[in-house]
Design a protein around this motif. Structure first.
Motif, mmCIF file in Angstrom:
data_model
loop_
_atom_site.group_PDB
_atom_site.id
_atom_site.type_symbol
_atom_site.label_atom_id
_atom_site.label_comp_id
_atom_site.label_asym_id
_atom_site.label_seq_id
_atom_site.Cartn_x
_atom_site.Cartn_y
_atom_site.Cartn_z
ATOM 1 N N HIS A 159 -2.139 -13.403 45.587
ATOM 2 C CA HIS A 159 -1.892 -12.847 46.916
ATOM 3 C C HIS A 159 -2.383 -13.776 48.030
ATOM 4 O O HIS A 159 -1.875 -13.720 49.137
ATOM 5 C CB HIS A 159 -2.682 -11.538 47.082
ATOM 6 C CG HIS A 159 -2.211 -10.425 46.210
ATOM 7 N ND1 HIS A 159 -0.926 -9.976 46.217
ATOM 8 C CD2 HIS A 159 -2.874 -9.647 45.316
ATOM 9 C CE1 HIS A 159 -0.808 -8.965 45.364
ATOM 10 N NE2 HIS A 159 -1.984 -8.755 44.796
ATOM 11 N N ILE A 160 -3.380 -14.591 47.746
ATOM 12 C CA ILE A 160 -4.116 -15.235 48.843
ATOM 13 C C ILE A 160 -3.664 -16.676 49.122
ATOM 14 O O ILE A 160 -3.326 -17.011 50.254
ATOM 15 C CB ILE A 160 -5.649 -15.186 48.550
ATOM 16 C CG1 ILE A 160 -6.114 -13.721 48.338
ATOM 17 C CG2 ILE A 160 -6.456 -15.844 49.656
ATOM 18 C CD1 ILE A 160 -5.930 -12.787 49.502
ATOM 19 N N LYS A 166 -7.977 -11.427 36.679
ATOM 20 C CA LYS A 166 -6.704 -10.752 36.418
ATOM 21 C C LYS A 166 -6.127 -11.385 35.166
ATOM 22 O O LYS A 166 -6.320 -12.578 34.910
ATOM 23 C CB LYS A 166 -5.734 -11.020 37.574
ATOM 24 C CG LYS A 166 -6.180 -10.442 38.867
ATOM 25 C CD LYS A 166 -4.998 -10.165 39.761
ATOM 26 C CE LYS A 166 -4.617 -11.340 40.609
ATOM 27 N NZ LYS A 166 -3.810 -10.963 41.770
ATOM 28 N N GLU A 210 0.465 -3.539 39.231
ATOM 29 C CA GLU A 210 -0.635 -3.277 40.173
ATOM 30 C C GLU A 210 -0.137 -2.473 41.371
ATOM 31 O O GLU A 210 -0.881 -1.708 41.982
ATOM 32 C CB GLU A 210 -1.231 -4.617 40.646
ATOM 33 C CG GLU A 210 -2.442 -4.482 41.524
ATOM 34 C CD GLU A 210 -3.000 -5.825 41.969
ATOM 35 O OE1 GLU A 210 -2.278 -6.567 42.687
ATOM 36 O OE2 GLU A 210 -4.137 -6.161 41.601
ATOM 37 N N ARG A 222 -10.261 -1.526 48.499
ATOM 38 C CA ARG A 222 -9.838 -2.696 49.306
ATOM 39 C C ARG A 222 -8.398 -2.534 49.797
ATOM 40 O O ARG A 222 -8.082 -2.842 50.946
ATOM 41 C CB ARG A 222 -9.997 -3.981 48.489
ATOM 42 C CG ARG A 222 -11.456 -4.372 48.269
ATOM 43 C CD ARG A 222 -11.570 -5.590 47.375
ATOM 44 N NE ARG A 222 -10.987 -6.780 47.979
ATOM 45 C CZ ARG A 222 -10.851 -7.943 47.343
ATOM 46 N NH1 ARG A 222 -11.273 -8.069 46.101
ATOM 47 N NH2 ARG A 222 -10.314 -8.982 47.957
ATOM 48 N N TYR A 253 -5.101 -8.273 55.444
ATOM 49 C CA TYR A 253 -5.616 -9.183 54.410
ATOM 50 C C TYR A 253 -4.561 -9.507 53.368
ATOM 51 O O TYR A 253 -4.228 -10.668 53.148
ATOM 52 C CB TYR A 253 -6.844 -8.533 53.755
ATOM 53 C CG TYR A 253 -7.613 -9.454 52.830
ATOM 54 C CD1 TYR A 253 -8.548 -10.362 53.331
ATOM 55 C CD2 TYR A 253 -7.403 -9.422 51.452
ATOM 56 C CE1 TYR A 253 -9.256 -11.197 52.473
ATOM 57 C CE2 TYR A 253 -8.117 -10.249 50.591
ATOM 58 C CZ TYR A 253 -9.037 -11.140 51.111
ATOM 59 O OH TYR A 253 -9.740 -11.965 50.263
HETATM 60 C C1 GN1 Z 1 -6.558 -11.402 45.281
HETATM 61 O O1 GN1 Z 1 -5.043 -14.070 45.417
HETATM 62 P P1 GN1 Z 1 -5.229 -13.404 44.129
HETATM 63 O O2 GN1 Z 1 -4.023 -12.587 43.774
HETATM 64 O O3 GN1 Z 1 -5.667 -14.341 43.026
HETATM 65 C C2 GN1 Z 1 -8.033 -11.162 45.547
HETATM 66 C C3 GN1 Z 1 -8.681 -10.544 44.312
HETATM 67 C C4 GN1 Z 1 -7.962 -9.257 43.942
HETATM 68 C C5 GN1 Z 1 -6.490 -9.530 43.769
HETATM 69 C C6 GN1 Z 1 -5.733 -8.242 43.539
HETATM 70 C C7 GN1 Z 1 -9.896 -13.940 47.274
HETATM 71 O O4 GN1 Z 1 -6.443 -12.359 44.253
HETATM 72 O O5 GN1 Z 1 -10.026 -10.227 44.597
HETATM 73 O O6 GN1 Z 1 -8.454 -8.771 42.724
HETATM 74 O O7 GN1 Z 1 -5.919 -10.189 44.905
HETATM 75 N N1 GN1 Z 1 -8.672 -12.439 45.885
HETATM 76 C C8 GN1 Z 1 -9.339 -12.595 47.025
HETATM 77 O O8 GN1 Z 1 -4.523 -8.524 42.937
HETATM 78 O O9 GN1 Z 1 -9.501 -11.686 47.824
#
Ligand code: GN1
Ligand code: MG
Length: 367
Positions: free
Chosen positions: A28-29, A215, A258, A310, A321
């Motif tokens: 996601h990030i 994950k 998810e 969250r 976010y």
């Molecule tokens: C975010 O970006 P990603 O998908 O690897 C998040 C995790 C959450 C996840 C939920 C830095 O991870 O903490 O578990 O989404 N990362 C950040 O899918 O906030």
């Protein structure tokens, strides 16, 4: 290929390389691209989200230290795990800064890499458990003071809940009324989820270096179904093994996505739990305390609850976010997590029995 990515690639690779870039939908990030050279996958290029990771120098220092520590570890375990390498820019830096202020870095590609979004084979769950267990052992050489905490209070329920309460007070997106049931669920559940934070504060649970974002799709599998690498190392920081165990179960044992909008499709696969736990405990058992292992079922609920909070907070705040595809996307995600939490609740006794069985089996093998 989008021209900006082509330009960025020019900072890492000689201009005569015949390249192509495919954006991956994973994560996601950060924005992540698979880079093909002469038609073959060769690198992973990533634009770092520097709103989330504000101290890029610290992030890169952590990444380099974690990668070198893991490389030394896997060198002693031939054929088990592989470790990505960072690729420097042509002028010798670990990060390229683009004209818009964006930060980019590149990694080598793990050959044959496959990720698994939805676990359908128990052997995959077992393999995944082993890989994350080995990861814990691999980074155990690092002490908490060697890594910067790049996102403070990342899995602190106290902090996440305060942020949630603050969002409720301000109600900036004027969306509180749409989330009535989820807000009530959060308020009803918070107290009993404070057990893990309390045990961390009292020192009953050890602080270690952990991954913090386990994950299931952060594992790389070979085409013959072995887990061969652990990726997404940005959040490797001090924490507890319960965060890693719990987040892996949250994602692996959920039969739905998810962000599944049909909550009837969300169920908890207890056999995935059992297979993952067997692999994880087998590989990390020399490190894990009895108390950590005993709390693994609670950890699965803890991580599911914190993720629900969250997503809910972000929904109330107006989606600041997490990127969303439609206006209620974060609320759908929250609902999916809270539903999974309830499905886990029904299987708490079964999970506890499995943990007892797995530990008894391992003890029997040792004696
Ligand atoms: C975010 O970006 P990603 O998908 O690897 C998040 C995790 C959450 C996840 C939920 C830095 O991870 O903490 O578990 O989404 N990362 C950040 O899918 O906030
Ligand atoms: Mg991540």
């Amino acid at each position: 290929m989008k021209t900006d990515v082509k330009n960025i690639l020019g900072s890492f690779l000689e201009p005569d390389a015949e390249t192509d870039a495919l954006q991956l939908s994973i994560g996601h990030i950060n924005k992540t691209y698979k880079i093909l050279v002469d038609g073959c996958p060769a690198f992973i290029l990533q634009q770092i989200n520097h709103k989330v990771f504000s101290d890029i120098d610290a992030l890169m220092q952590n990444t380099r230290l974690v990668l070198s520590t893991l490389s030394a570890y896997v060198a002693q375990k031939p054929g088990q795990l592989q470790v990505q390498r960072l690729v420097p820019t042509l002028d010798g830096n670990w990060v390229h800064r683009d004209n818009d202020g964006g930060y980019w870095r590149m990694f080598t590609y793990i050959n044959g890499a496959k990720t698994i979004e939805s676990v359908r084979k128990y052997s995959h769950a077992y393999e995944g458990g082993k890989a994350y267990g080995m990861f814990l052992e691999g980074v155990s050489k690092l002490t908490p003071d060697q890594l910067t905490t790049v996102i403070p209070d990342f899995h602190s329920l106290e902090a996440r809940y305060k942020t949630f309460e603050h969002a409720l007070e301000l109600n900036p997106g004027n969306r509180k009324s749409e989330a009535f049931a989820e807000i009530a669920f959060a308020k009803d559940t918070i107290d009993r989820m404070m057990l893990i934070p309390e045990m961390i504060s009292s020192g009953e649970l050890p602080l270690r270096i952990v991954h913090n974002d386990t994950k299931f799709n952060n594992l790389i599998f070979s085409s013959d179904g072995r887990a061969i690498a652990v990726t997404d190392l940005d959040t490797v920081m001090p924490g507890t093994s319960l965060f890693d165990f719990g987040d892996a179960i949250r994602t692996a044992a959920n039969r739905g996505r998810e962000d599944e909008s049909d909550i009837h499709k969300i169920s908890f696969d207890i056999s995935v739990f059992e297979s993952f736990a067997a692999g994880y405990i087998e590989c990390a058992e020399t490190l894990l305390t009895r108390e950590e292992i005993r709390l693994f079922p609670v950890a699965a609920q803890y991580m599911t609850f914190i993720m629900g909070i969250r997503f809910l907070t972000d929904f109330i705040n107006g989606d600041l976010y997490y990127p969303t595809r439609y206006p209620g996307h974060n609320l759908t995600r929250c609902r999916a997590q809270f539903t999974l939490f309830s499905r886990m609740n029904e299987q708490m006794q079964a999970m506890n029995k499995i943990i007892a069985r797995v530990t008894a089996r391992l003890n029997a093998v040792k004696s």
